[in-house]
Motif scaffolding. Structure first.
Motif, mmCIF file in Angstrom:
data_model
loop_
_atom_site.group_PDB
_atom_site.id
_atom_site.type_symbol
_atom_site.label_atom_id
_atom_site.label_comp_id
_atom_site.label_asym_id
_atom_site.label_seq_id
_atom_site.Cartn_x
_atom_site.Cartn_y
_atom_site.Cartn_z
ATOM 1 N N LYS A 4 -6.889 -3.240 -0.276
ATOM 2 C CA LYS A 4 -8.065 -2.839 0.508
ATOM 3 C C LYS A 4 -7.974 -3.330 1.950
ATOM 4 O O LYS A 4 -8.112 -2.543 2.896
ATOM 5 C CB LYS A 4 -9.349 -3.392 -0.133
ATOM 6 N N MET B 289 -9.371 1.447 -5.618
ATOM 7 C CA MET B 289 -7.970 1.121 -5.389
ATOM 8 C C MET B 289 -7.436 0.211 -6.494
ATOM 9 O O MET B 289 -8.166 -0.599 -7.062
ATOM 10 C CB MET B 289 -7.785 0.453 -4.026
ATOM 11 N N LEU C 294 -14.023 0.970 0.187
ATOM 12 C CA LEU C 294 -12.768 0.686 -0.499
ATOM 13 C C LEU C 294 -13.079 -0.386 -1.535
ATOM 14 O O LEU C 294 -13.429 -1.517 -1.190
ATOM 15 C CB LEU C 294 -11.713 0.188 0.486
ATOM 16 N N CYS D 237 -5.372 -5.566 -4.199
ATOM 17 C CA CYS D 237 -5.070 -4.160 -4.499
ATOM 18 C C CYS D 237 -4.708 -3.351 -3.256
ATOM 19 O O CYS D 237 -4.317 -2.190 -3.370
ATOM 20 C CB CYS D 237 -6.244 -3.496 -5.227
ATOM 21 N N VAL E 285 -1.804 6.357 0.472
ATOM 22 C CA VAL E 285 -3.265 6.403 0.598
ATOM 23 C C VAL E 285 -3.674 7.635 1.405
ATOM 24 O O VAL E 285 -3.203 7.847 2.524
ATOM 25 C CB VAL E 285 -3.809 5.121 1.253
ATOM 26 N N VAL F 229 -4.866 4.510 -4.159
ATOM 27 C CA VAL F 229 -6.199 4.989 -4.505
ATOM 28 C C VAL F 229 -6.086 5.764 -5.814
ATOM 29 O O VAL F 229 -5.358 6.755 -5.901
ATOM 30 C CB VAL F 229 -6.772 5.891 -3.396
ATOM 31 N N VAL G 262 0.868 -1.176 0.000
ATOM 32 C CA VAL G 262 0.000 0.000 0.000
ATOM 33 C C VAL G 262 0.900 1.219 0.000
ATOM 34 O O VAL G 262 1.899 1.256 0.720
ATOM 35 C CB VAL G 262 -0.934 0.031 1.239
ATOM 36 N N THR H 38 -11.336 8.909 -6.032
ATOM 37 C CA THR H 38 -12.273 8.975 -4.913
ATOM 38 C C THR H 38 -13.412 9.908 -5.290
ATOM 39 O O THR H 38 -13.190 10.956 -5.889
ATOM 40 C CB THR H 38 -11.587 9.505 -3.638
ATOM 41 N N THR I 93 -5.225 -1.761 4.058
ATOM 42 C CA THR I 93 -5.609 -0.420 4.501
ATOM 43 C C THR I 93 -6.525 -0.506 5.712
ATOM 44 O O THR I 93 -6.374 0.241 6.685
ATOM 45 C CB THR I 93 -6.305 0.339 3.353
#
Length: 359
Positions: free
Chosen positions: A44, A210, A36, A42, A24, A215, A21, A218, A47
């Motif tokens: 999710k 994501m 998410l 990916c 983010v 990300v 990650v 959004t 996170t």
């Protein structure tokens, strides 16, 4: 203005020397539901685990109501964060009753604990079920017990990892809507992980799409669907058609006329992306093209390769005369032209997206 209930700033996570990650940035306010969304792997769930305090970010900060939960110096344990967790398997204790499951982890006098448990049982429509063991409940009822247990300590943030995927389709919509309505009523900030676009569109106030540990976009469901950031974002929410063309004088020639590609240099390739529902079929004029409108642009002829009824719409696949490419169109209700039938097509220009070809 009050601080967001949850704020994530440039959070990254490394495992075994690999960055899973990276960078983010997310904000969730009280009573808001953030989904998410993305394919498996990916980032999710990682996170979610960083927000919960199970995994520590290698970089960045996580705050709740302005209080630092994790940064370079601070890392509060999960039990000190005011965070609730609901997972796909519910994780109920089989040796405890429903009431004991809900009361697990609550502190205070026995009278206060019982009052809170009874209140939650009523709110999740399980009044009178307190003495039952979990195995005597249906999947939907177990999900409600898991929700009540997570809500019992009044968490300010609720984290949910694919919580409805184990439910029967007939139950899922009702249980999901009831659960999220209760969380909103409590003013809880919700972060929910899913890989199902339709589920995210139905549930979320905001979607964070994501990909590859970051990300990529959004926004509110409507905005992220109607204004995708790239071809892959558009394709994640539905089938798409893609026309590839080379730019000359900021224009691309296609079977449906010319499209503008501002800012793309001559010789560069672009992809024109549009969804099957935005293809218009001319049903009445099979011998010549329909009279185009400015919105629909230039008509093009295609020959039916295959047509299938999908339950609430028909999917028709065409081979285009212009270049032999395939194109999909969806039509409400039943429309099943025979293979080999030639029809004229137009596309909604205001529903087309033009992206540089990065391949």
């Amino acid at each position: 203005m009050t601080a967001p209930r949850l704020q994530i700033e440039h959070a990254c996570a490394h495992f075994d020397g690999r960055e899973v990650v990276c960078g983010v940035d997310l904000t969730v306010r009280a009573g808001e539901i953030l989904c998410l969304l993305g394919p498996s792997g990916c980032g999710k769930s990682t996170t979610l685990r960083m927000i919960a305090g199970i995994d520590r970010p290698s970089r960045g900060r996580i705050l709740a109501d302005g209080e630092v939960l994790s940064d370079g110096d601070i890392h509060l344990p999960p039990e000190a964060r005011g965070v609730g967790l609901i997972f796909q398997d519910f994780a109920l204790f089989p040796h405890l009753s429903v009431a004991q499951n809900i009361a697990f982890g609550l502190r205070g006098s026995g009278v206060d604990v019982k009052k809170r448990v009874d209140e939650l049982l009523e709110r999740v429509d399980l009044g009178g079920y307190g003495d039952k063991p979990p195995h005597m409940l249906s999947g939907g009822e177990q999900q409600r017990v898991a929700l009540a247990r997570a809500l019992a300590p009044r968490p300010r943030i609720m984290l949910m990892d694919e919580p409805f995927s184990g439910l029967d389709n007939r139950l899922r919509d009702g249980i999901r809507d009831e659960t999220l309505a209760l969380l909103k009523e409590e003013g809880t900030a919700v972060v929910l992980v899913t890989h199902e676009p339709e589920e995210a569109m139905r549930m979320a106030d905001q979607i964070a799409l994501m990909r590859d540990g970051g990300v990529v976009q959004t926004g509110a469901p409507y905005n992220i669907y109607t204004s995708p950031c790239d071809k892959d974002a558009a394709a994640f929410f539905s089938d798409i058609n893609v026309i590839t063309g080379e730019v000359h004088g900021a224009l691309i020639d296609t079977a449906f006329g010319q499209f503008l590609a501002p800012g793309v240099p001559d010789g560069g390739e672009v992809e024109i992306v549009f969804r099957p529902q935005h293809v218009k079929i001319d049903f009445d004029r099979k011998g010549k093209g329909p009279n185009p409108t400015p919105q629909d642009g230039v008509p093009a002829r295609g020959v039916v390769e295959r047509a299938r009824f999908m339950g609430h719409e028909s999917l028709v696949e065409f081979r285009m005369d212009f270049d032999g490419s395939m194109l999909k169109a969806t039509v409400p209700n039943v429309f099943l032209p025979k293979p080999g039938t030639a029809l004229w097509l137009t596309i909604r220009r205001d529903r087309c997206f033009v992206f540089p070809n990065r391949n």
